[in-house]
Enzyme design. Structure first.
Site, PDB file in Angstrom:
ATOM      1  N   LYS A  73      32.184  52.119  22.938  1.00 48.35           N
ATOM      2  CA  LYS A  73      31.766  51.560  21.648  1.00 48.35           C
ATOM      3  C   LYS A  73      32.273  50.132  21.448  1.00 48.35           C
ATOM      4  CE  LYS A  73      33.237  53.966  18.247  1.00 48.35           C
ATOM      5  NZ  LYS A  73      34.474  53.192  17.937  1.00 48.35           N
ATOM      6  N   THR A  75      33.336  48.060  23.747  1.00 47.19           N
ATOM      7  CA  THR A  75      32.712  47.224  24.781  1.00 47.19           C
ATOM      8  C   THR A  75      31.307  46.813  24.345  1.00 47.19           C
ATOM      9  OG1 THR A  75      33.978  48.370  26.500  1.00 47.19           O
ATOM     10  CG2 THR A  75      32.034  47.142  27.210  1.00 47.19           C
ATOM     11  N   ARG A  96      38.983  46.296  14.851  1.00 47.91           N
ATOM     12  CA  ARG A  96      40.316  46.754  14.469  1.00 47.91           C
ATOM     13  C   ARG A  96      41.347  46.334  15.517  1.00 47.91           C
ATOM     14  NH1 ARG A  96      39.815  52.988  14.204  1.00 47.91           N
ATOM     15  NH2 ARG A  96      38.510  52.549  16.001  1.00 47.91           N
ATOM     16  N   LYS A 107      44.461  57.395  25.174  1.00 51.22           N
ATOM     17  CA  LYS A 107      43.188  56.722  24.917  1.00 51.22           C
ATOM     18  C   LYS A 107      43.144  55.309  25.500  1.00 51.22           C
ATOM     19  CE  LYS A 107      40.045  55.610  21.081  1.00 51.22           C
ATOM     20  NZ  LYS A 107      40.017  54.153  21.207  1.00 51.22           N
ATOM     21  N   ALA A 275      40.148  56.668  12.497  1.00 52.64           N
ATOM     22  CA  ALA A 275      38.984  57.237  11.817  1.00 52.64           C
ATOM     23  C   ALA A 275      39.057  58.756  11.720  1.00 52.64           C
ATOM     24  CB  ALA A 275      37.699  56.838  12.534  1.00 52.64           C
ATOM     25  N   PHE A 303      35.542  56.168  16.334  1.00 55.40           N
ATOM     26  CA  PHE A 303      35.066  57.452  16.849  1.00 55.40           C
ATOM     27  C   PHE A 303      33.569  57.647  16.600  1.00 55.40           C
ATOM     28  CE2 PHE A 303      39.708  58.578  16.206  1.00 55.40           C
ATOM     29  CZ  PHE A 303      40.007  58.493  17.558  1.00 55.40           C
ATOM     30  N   PHE A 384      24.962  53.497  33.795  1.00 54.93           N
ATOM     31  CA  PHE A 384      25.803  53.709  34.970  1.00 54.93           C
ATOM     32  C   PHE A 384      24.904  53.866  36.185  1.00 54.93           C
ATOM     33  CE2 PHE A 384      28.616  54.772  31.535  1.00 54.93           C
ATOM     34  CZ  PHE A 384      29.887  54.435  31.986  1.00 54.93           C
ATOM     35  N   TRP A 412      29.216  45.949  30.162  1.00 55.96           N
ATOM     36  CA  TRP A 412      30.492  46.061  30.893  1.00 55.96           C
ATOM     37  C   TRP A 412      30.429  45.238  32.175  1.00 55.96           C
ATOM     38  CZ3 TRP A 412      32.814  46.971  35.449  1.00 55.96           C
ATOM     39  CH2 TRP A 412      34.188  47.278  35.430  1.00 55.96           C
TER      40      TRP A 412
END
Length: 558
Positions: A73, A75, A96, A107, A275, A303, A384, A412
């Site tokens: 998210k 990224t 944030r 994480k 969140a 999230f 991907f 990415w």
């Protein structure tokens, strides 16, 4: 072998932050420099003439429920911002600040990834400009003043058994969840049960991120309920005369932090409530500062859309009078197959049956954004190498049935160039007319608001309340707090309150264990199931691989 995020970040040559500020028509006198690559901006710049004079377009990035297979998210948020800049749009990203708990836990950081990162990545993921330490200090100053008031005679008649204010530290430390302090005799304080929350779950963080000025911040602090008297009357931080000193600790922290992406797109990174246990958005001041100086602002909510986007809309947008012009919902085929029951080790293998079983999770989030909140949306499918044409076609067809386009994202690997198609769709959506709707009305009873979120947004059949939660709802209603919005504290891994139930479950109920008041932040917290405000470290924490060499070069951050 592809490079790691930290390797990509360390090989980059960022511009001097003063050059980034020039893109906002700001001079060095407008900045408070923190070295060459970070600066704070005075929030009073909001009173100056805006950049173009046109209302900025606000783009919200959200996602499906997070999985071990990953979504991307942040990224995507950074990549779309870079893509918009490549398309000639005056763009700022608002994010944030990462918490040290996840950085050292499981994480990892929150600075984006690959060629869609914000810099300096190591600083942002560690102490940054010290904002979180200042927030923790303000929280703990208030805690100290409560106990000192009791020690010094307790003029307000605080019931030591009904102190609801806890201490805070920005670290995952389960040992501190529940403690007994004040031991050692009368000179050492009043012995009582106490505990710590992680700083990002503190009401100070929430109030900080929803405040629009230092005056507003002080007023919010004064409203914080810290305890109850022996007669059951609320005691506030204002009665302890704590708000001025607390705000003084945060006078610099309240100024948004200006940094840049790998491609030199300006970014504000400021505030960081979780969140799953708070409202999950960067500060209102940073968002409005970005909208003041840019034509397009890309921000994110924490999230999945059931938590972050719901709170962004029902709490932040409502209180700050904001409205997203478009919403990006991030997903990956691997994560959708995980939702469909495939083990993490096998998500790279084509499996259309599992993908079809997992897709309803994404479709529920799409329905929430477009049908409940009435906002235009696009699905960003992080691409991907293992994704097959048949899998991509299935996701595209299912989303098209809901009137939402799917755009492949390769930000990415390619940075802004990999997000051009997605950015062009965002621009198209921003030009559409839409009227924001909320999941509930503020004048509804607390119980009805919780049931509205649970049934509409999560898809639950209903809500079960503990006896304690029912008592506290009645108490808060009698005290005049029933008109506040609700902040749900729920697991991020599921639409339910059971983290092990994936996909789009049916026939479930939400259990509310307790209700707490965050009067300073301006919302009521409904705690679901076993959710906790102080996480713990995993068996093998990320801290074990983080290191620094004799030249100060950090390794192991991700």
């Amino acid at each position: 072998m592809s490079k790691s995020d930290i390797e990509i970040a360390q090989e980059a040559t960022p511009a001097d932050i003063r050059e980034i500020a020039k893109k906002l028509n700001l001079n060095e006198e407008d900045l408070e420099l923190y070295g060459k690559y970070k600066a704070k901006l005075d929030y009073n710049l909001l009173k100056t003439t805006p950049g173009s004079g046109n209302p900025a377009k606000l783009i919200l990035t959200t996602a499906i429920n997070p999985t071990p297979a990953g979504e991307g998210k942040t990224t995507t948020t950074v990549g779309v911002g870079q893509a918009l800049a490549k398309l000639g749009k005056n763009t700022i990203i608002a994010l944030r600040e990462p918490s040290l708990g996840p950085v050292f836990g499981v994480k990892g950081g929150a600075a984006g990834g690959g060629y869609s990162q914000v810099l300096p990545m190591e600083d942002i993921n560690l102490h940054f400009t010290g904002d979180f330490h200042a927030i923790g200090a303000a929280n703990n100053l208030l805690a100290a003043m409560i106990d000192n008031h009791i020690y010094q005679g307790n003029e307000l008649d605080i019931d030591p058994r009904r102190i609801v204010w806890r201490r805070a530290v920005d670290m995952n430390d389960r040992q501190l969840r529940k403690i007994i302090d004040g031991l050692g005799g009368r000179s050492e304080g009043w012995p009582r049960e106490d505990g710590f929350d992680i700083t990002v779950a503190s009401e100070i963080m929430a109030a900080f991120c929803l405040a629009e000025s230092i005056t507003d911040l002080k007023e919010r602090f004064a409203r914080i309920v810290v305890a109850y008297t022996r007669k059951g009357v609320p005691v506030t931080a204002g009665q302890l005369k704590a708000q001025g000193a607390m705000a003084a600790l945060l006078k610099d922290a309240l100024k948004p932090n200006l940094v840049q992406t790998l491609e030199g797109t300006p970014a504000f990174i400021h505030g960081g409530p979780f969140a799953n246990i708070a409202h999950g958005c960067n500060s209102v001041i940073a968002t409005k500062m970005a909208m003041h100086f840019a034509d397009y602002v890309v921000t994110e909510a924490g999230f999945g859309a059931d938590l972050g986007a719901e709170k962004f809309i029902d709490i932040k947008c409502r209180l700050a009078e904001l409205k997203p012009d478009a919403v990006i919902i991030v997903a990956t085929i691997k994560a959708l197959k995980y939702n469909g029951g495939v083990a993490k080790a096998d998500v790279q293998i084509e499996n259309l049956d599992a993908l079809e079983k997992g897709l309803p999770n994404l479709l529920k989030h799409v329905e929430n954004i477009t049908q409940i909140f009435n906002l235009p949306a696009v699905v960003a499918l992080n691409k991907f190498d293992s994704d097959t044409d048949a899998e991509i076609d299935l996701v595209t067809r299912k989303c098209a049935e809901l009137g939402v386009n799917v755009k492949l994202s390769e930000v990415w690997a390619k940075g802004g160039e990999g997000g051009i198609d997605l950015a062009e769709e965002v621009i198209r959506l921003c030009d559409q007319e839409s009227e924001l709707k909320f999941a509930y009305d503020l004048d509804e009873p607390i119980k009805d608001k919780i049931e509205a979120i649970s049934t509409k947004v999560y898809g639950a059949d209903g809500v079960d309340f503990s006896a304690q939660a029912l008592r506290e709802m009645n108490n808060l209603t009698k005290l005049g707090y029933a008109s506040l919005p609700v902040c749900m504290a729920k697991t991020q891994y599921s639409l339910t309150d059971d983290q092990d139930i994936h996909g789009r479950p049916e026939g479930f109920r939400i259990t509310i264990r307790e209700i707490t008041l965050s009067a300073g932040a301006g919302f009521i917290v409904a705690v679901c199931g076993a959710i906790m405000k102080m996480p713990g470290l995993p068996k093998v924490p990320a801290a074990e691989i983080i290191d620094v060499d004799e030249f100060g070069k950090i390794a192991g951050l991700f």
